[in-house]
Design a protein around this motif. Structure first.
Motif, mmCIF file in Angstrom:
data_model
loop_
_atom_site.group_PDB
_atom_site.id
_atom_site.type_symbol
_atom_site.label_atom_id
_atom_site.label_comp_id
_atom_site.label_asym_id
_atom_site.label_seq_id
_atom_site.Cartn_x
_atom_site.Cartn_y
_atom_site.Cartn_z
ATOM 1 N N ASP A 1 11.451 7.860 -23.198
ATOM 2 C CA ASP A 1 10.315 8.784 -23.100
ATOM 3 C C ASP A 1 9.009 8.091 -23.453
ATOM 4 N N GLN A 2 9.054 7.221 -24.446
ATOM 5 C CA GLN A 2 7.853 6.509 -24.862
ATOM 6 C C GLN A 2 7.532 5.349 -23.934
ATOM 7 N N SER A 3 8.536 4.727 -23.341
ATOM 8 C CA SER A 3 8.335 3.542 -22.504
ATOM 9 C C SER A 3 7.943 3.868 -21.073
ATOM 10 N N ILE A 4 8.412 4.979 -20.542
ATOM 11 C CA ILE A 4 8.170 5.290 -19.131
ATOM 12 C C ILE A 4 6.683 5.395 -18.797
ATOM 13 N N PRO A 5 5.847 6.066 -19.605
ATOM 14 C CA PRO A 5 4.414 6.099 -19.256
ATOM 15 C C PRO A 5 3.795 4.697 -19.196
ATOM 16 N N MET A 6 4.174 3.817 -20.123
ATOM 17 C CA MET A 6 3.634 2.451 -20.094
ATOM 18 C C MET A 6 4.129 1.704 -18.858
ATOM 19 N N LEU A 7 5.411 1.863 -18.529
ATOM 20 C CA LEU A 7 5.960 1.203 -17.347
ATOM 21 C C LEU A 7 5.302 1.730 -16.076
ATOM 22 N N THR A 8 5.056 3.026 -16.032
ATOM 23 C CA THR A 8 4.403 3.619 -14.870
ATOM 24 C C THR A 8 2.985 3.080 -14.719
ATOM 25 N N ALA A 9 2.259 2.964 -15.820
ATOM 26 C CA ALA A 9 0.896 2.421 -15.776
ATOM 27 C C ALA A 9 0.929 0.966 -15.324
ATOM 28 N N ASP A 10 1.873 0.187 -15.844
ATOM 29 C CA ASP A 10 2.000 -1.214 -15.429
ATOM 30 C C ASP A 10 2.344 -1.309 -13.945
ATOM 31 N N ALA A 11 3.253 -0.473 -13.491
ATOM 32 C CA ALA A 11 3.639 -0.479 -12.076
ATOM 33 C C ALA A 11 2.442 -0.097 -11.208
ATOM 34 N N SER A 12 1.643 0.846 -11.659
ATOM 35 C CA SER A 12 0.455 1.268 -10.912
ATOM 36 C C SER A 12 -0.527 0.109 -10.775
ATOM 37 N N ARG A 13 -0.749 -0.651 -11.852
ATOM 38 C CA ARG A 13 -1.644 -1.808 -11.791
ATOM 39 C C ARG A 13 -1.112 -2.863 -10.826
ATOM 40 N N VAL A 14 0.196 -3.109 -10.865
ATOM 41 C CA VAL A 14 0.804 -4.100 -9.972
ATOM 42 C C VAL A 14 0.649 -3.658 -8.520
ATOM 43 N N ILE A 15 0.851 -2.379 -8.252
ATOM 44 C CA ILE A 15 0.726 -1.869 -6.879
ATOM 45 C C ILE A 15 -0.717 -2.010 -6.392
ATOM 46 N N LYS A 16 -1.695 -1.732 -7.271
ATOM 47 C CA LYS A 16 -3.103 -1.898 -6.889
ATOM 48 C C LYS A 16 -3.413 -3.352 -6.567
ATOM 49 N N LYS A 17 -2.876 -4.278 -7.386
ATOM 50 C CA LYS A 17 -3.091 -5.704 -7.117
ATOM 51 C C LYS A 17 -2.437 -6.114 -5.802
ATOM 52 N N LEU A 18 -1.218 -5.579 -5.556
ATOM 53 C CA LEU A 18 -0.547 -5.889 -4.288
ATOM 54 C C LEU A 18 -1.330 -5.337 -3.107
ATOM 55 N N ASP A 19 -1.872 -4.131 -3.241
ATOM 56 C CA ASP A 19 -2.702 -3.545 -2.181
ATOM 57 C C ASP A 19 -3.926 -4.423 -1.922
ATOM 58 N N HIS A 20 -4.583 -4.866 -2.962
ATOM 59 C CA HIS A 20 -5.763 -5.725 -2.821
ATOM 60 C C HIS A 20 -5.384 -7.041 -2.143
ATOM 61 N N SER A 21 -4.254 -7.623 -2.588
ATOM 62 C CA SER A 21 -3.780 -8.875 -1.974
ATOM 63 C C SER A 21 -3.449 -8.663 -0.504
ATOM 64 N N ALA A 22 -2.859 -7.534 -0.175
ATOM 65 C CA ALA A 22 -2.520 -7.231 1.221
ATOM 66 C C ALA A 22 -3.790 -7.102 2.064
ATOM 67 N N GLU A 23 -4.818 -6.472 1.490
ATOM 68 C CA GLU A 23 -6.101 -6.350 2.212
ATOM 69 C C GLU A 23 -6.716 -7.723 2.455
ATOM 70 N N LEU A 24 -6.706 -8.581 1.440
ATOM 71 C CA LEU A 24 -7.242 -9.933 1.589
ATOM 72 C C LEU A 24 -6.476 -10.700 2.657
ATOM 73 N N LEU A 25 -5.157 -10.607 2.612
ATOM 74 C CA LEU A 25 -4.323 -11.296 3.593
ATOM 75 C C LEU A 25 -4.599 -10.771 4.993
ATOM 76 N N GLU A 26 -4.759 -9.448 5.106
ATOM 77 C CA GLU A 26 -5.074 -8.851 6.415
ATOM 78 C C GLU A 26 -6.424 -9.362 6.926
ATOM 79 N N ASN A 27 -7.426 -9.458 6.042
ATOM 80 C CA ASN A 27 -8.740 -9.976 6.436
ATOM 81 C C ASN A 27 -8.640 -11.421 6.895
#
Length: 178
Positions: A137-163
């Motif tokens: 219960d205590q770890s899931i919010p932190m893991l979700t926040a970390d996963a969200s940051r990783v997904i945003k970085k992957l999205d940004h990397s995908a945009e750069l690669l697409e460009n």
């Protein structure tokens, strides 16, 4: 009729006596535990899985500002317990009641009646599951926040690669036209 009723009452009392686990010639031993979840008077006492008695009484003891529980075990008088045997609270099945299991020792010396049987605390599985759930219960919010940051970085990397790929494609398109 009176004699028949008297005999039936004696049989009934004998059955009650037998069902409650009272045995003629039983000896009392003691064991001390810190936690006794699921244990009450009448709880079975087994030796290698074989029933040899029951829990006669529980006495709370306060030592050094810590409560422990002294259990009075009523064990068959003909049952001899090696002095290096160990008692533990166990649950033999998923839906079975807890019982006090005495694991047989190898010593040739036997405990005298009124002796203390050494004990080992058992792990409470429900408390362990509850602890794991609390930690998750205590770890899931932190893991979700970390996963969200990783997904945003992957999205940004995908945009750069697409460009970059679009620029490369435009460059090759201009080369083919020339």
């Amino acid at each position: 009729v009176g004699i028949f009723i008297l005999v039936m009452l004696l049989v009934l009392f004998a059955m009650f006596y037998r069902v409650t686990g009272q045995q003629a010639g039983s000896e009392e031993y003691y064991v001390v535990f810190e936690k006794i979840t699921g244990i009450k008077r009448g709880t079975a006492v087994t030796y290698g899985g074989f029933p040899i008695g029951h829990l006669a009484n529980i006495e709370p003891i306060n030592e050094n500002n810590r409560t422990r529980y002294k259990m009075h075990l009523s064990i068959r008088g003909d049952w001899k317990i090696p002095d290096d045997s160990v008692a533990q609270i166990v649950m033999p099945g998923v839906i079975a009641d807890r019982q006090i299991e005495i694991s047989e020792g190898v010593s040739q010396n036997k405990l005298a009646p009124q002796s203390l049987i050494p004990s080992v605390e058992s792990t409470d599985m429900m408390a362990l599951v509850n602890s794991i759930a609390t930690e998750l219960d205590q770890s899931i919010p932190m893991l979700t926040a970390d996963a969200s940051r990783v997904i945003k970085k992957l999205d940004h990397s995908a945009e750069l690669l697409e460009n970059i790929l679009n620029e490369v494609q435009e460059y090759y398109s201009h080369l083919q036209l020339s």
